[in-house]
Motif scaffolding. Structure first.
Motif, PDB file in Angstrom:
ATOM      1  N   TYR A 274      66.301  51.817  33.963  1.00 44.79           N
ATOM      2  CA  TYR A 274      67.195  51.216  32.845  1.00 44.79           C
ATOM      3  C   TYR A 274      66.536  50.949  31.992  1.00 44.79           C
ATOM      4  O   TYR A 274      65.517  50.045  32.089  1.00 44.79           O
ATOM      5  CB  TYR A 274      68.065  50.047  33.686  1.00 44.79           C
ATOM      6  CG  TYR A 274      68.908  50.449  34.867  1.00 44.79           C
ATOM      7  CD1 TYR A 274      70.187  51.007  34.737  1.00 44.79           C
ATOM      8  CD2 TYR A 274      68.294  50.183  36.085  1.00 44.79           C
ATOM      9  CE1 TYR A 274      70.809  51.420  35.909  1.00 44.79           C
ATOM     10  CE2 TYR A 274      69.043  50.398  37.099  1.00 44.79           C
ATOM     11  CZ  TYR A 274      70.342  51.299  36.926  1.00 44.79           C
ATOM     12  OH  TYR A 274      71.127  51.504  38.148  1.00 44.79           O
TER      13      TYR A 274
ATOM     14  N   GLU B 212      73.094  49.021  34.262  1.00 47.77           N
ATOM     15  CA  GLU B 212      73.281  49.502  32.712  1.00 47.77           C
ATOM     16  C   GLU B 212      74.719  48.847  32.178  1.00 47.77           C
ATOM     17  O   GLU B 212      74.357  48.654  30.820  1.00 47.77           O
ATOM     18  CB  GLU B 212      73.800  51.051  32.469  1.00 47.77           C
ATOM     19  CG  GLU B 212      74.912  51.427  33.409  1.00 47.77           C
ATOM     20  CD  GLU B 212      75.280  53.062  33.428  1.00 47.77           C
ATOM     21  OE1 GLU B 212      75.446  53.439  32.077  1.00 47.77           O
ATOM     22  OE2 GLU B 212      74.972  53.525  34.470  1.00 47.77           O
TER      23      GLU B 212
ATOM     24  N   THR C   6      71.908  49.012  27.064  1.00 48.78           N
ATOM     25  CA  THR C   6      71.604  50.445  27.031  1.00 48.78           C
ATOM     26  C   THR C   6      72.291  51.448  26.353  1.00 48.78           C
ATOM     27  O   THR C   6      73.663  50.885  26.070  1.00 48.78           O
ATOM     28  CB  THR C   6      71.625  50.542  28.532  1.00 48.78           C
ATOM     29  OG1 THR C   6      70.940  51.813  29.146  1.00 48.78           O
ATOM     30  CG2 THR C   6      72.948  50.373  29.160  1.00 48.78           C
TER      31      THR C   6
ATOM     32  N   GLU D 187      71.929  56.091  31.469  1.00 49.50           N
ATOM     33  CA  GLU D 187      71.150  55.660  32.685  1.00 49.50           C
ATOM     34  C   GLU D 187      71.874  55.875  33.702  1.00 49.50           C
ATOM     35  O   GLU D 187      72.874  55.977  33.858  1.00 49.50           O
ATOM     36  CB  GLU D 187      70.496  54.267  32.616  1.00 49.50           C
ATOM     37  CG  GLU D 187      69.801  54.022  31.175  1.00 49.50           C
ATOM     38  CD  GLU D 187      68.744  54.647  30.943  1.00 49.50           C
ATOM     39  OE1 GLU D 187      67.971  55.454  31.589  1.00 49.50           O
ATOM     40  OE2 GLU D 187      68.432  54.952  29.736  1.00 49.50           O
TER      41      GLU D 187
END
Length: 153
Positions: free
Chosen positions: A33, A126, A147, A151
């Motif tokens: 991540y 995430e 993020t 991911e």
């Protein structure tokens, strides 16, 4: 030209199959991540890799034991020469289940604006948000890292 394309495609497929076979044979699961964000003066990147290794027991069902490694990198958005003027500097982050901070005196070196570590248990997913704080010579800045949603890798 066509033969080269066929050979390249065959080699690529063989390589992918080897990767899949080796990943499946260990039984371990890996997730990475990556979070990024910025404030007015600072930006940061946080990356965490989760490893879930299978634990086998004769009497119980198999379960996965998580562990993780993280890397945090802070960057100054201004001129690097400005960092030499800083007298007292503190920076840190708060992630899911853990956090870290550092305080230093004197001129700040770019190489010192990173942290890394490892642990087990809770791991950032995430949907998580990483909170960053930076304090220097009476000034303060807070911002969040998120993020991009692509991911895990």
């Amino acid at each position: 030209m066509r033969k080269i394309a066929v050979v390249m495609r065959t080699l690529l497929m063989c390589g992918l199959m080897l990767i899949l076979i080796s990943a499946c044979s260990s039984g371990s699961l890996y997730h990475t991540y990556t979070f990024s964000g910025e404030g007015k003066h600072w930006s940061a990147i946080y990356s965490e890799t989760l490893t879930e290794k299978p634990v086998h027991s004769e009497e119980k069902a198999t379960y996965y034991q998580p562990s993780s490694e993280y890397a945090f990198q802070l960057a100054y958005k201004g001129k690097s020469g400005d960092l030499k003027e800083i007298k007292k500097f503190t920076f840190g982050f708060e992630a899911v289940g853990h956090g870290s901070s550092q305080t230093m005196e004197g001129p700040v070196r770019v190489e010192s604006l990173r942290m890394q570590g490892s642990g087990g248990g809770l791991v950032g997913r995430e949907e998580s948000v990483i909170k960053v704080s930076v304090d220097w010579d009476g000034q303060s800045e807070q911002f969040e890292l998120v993020t991009d949603g692509a991911e895990p890798k």
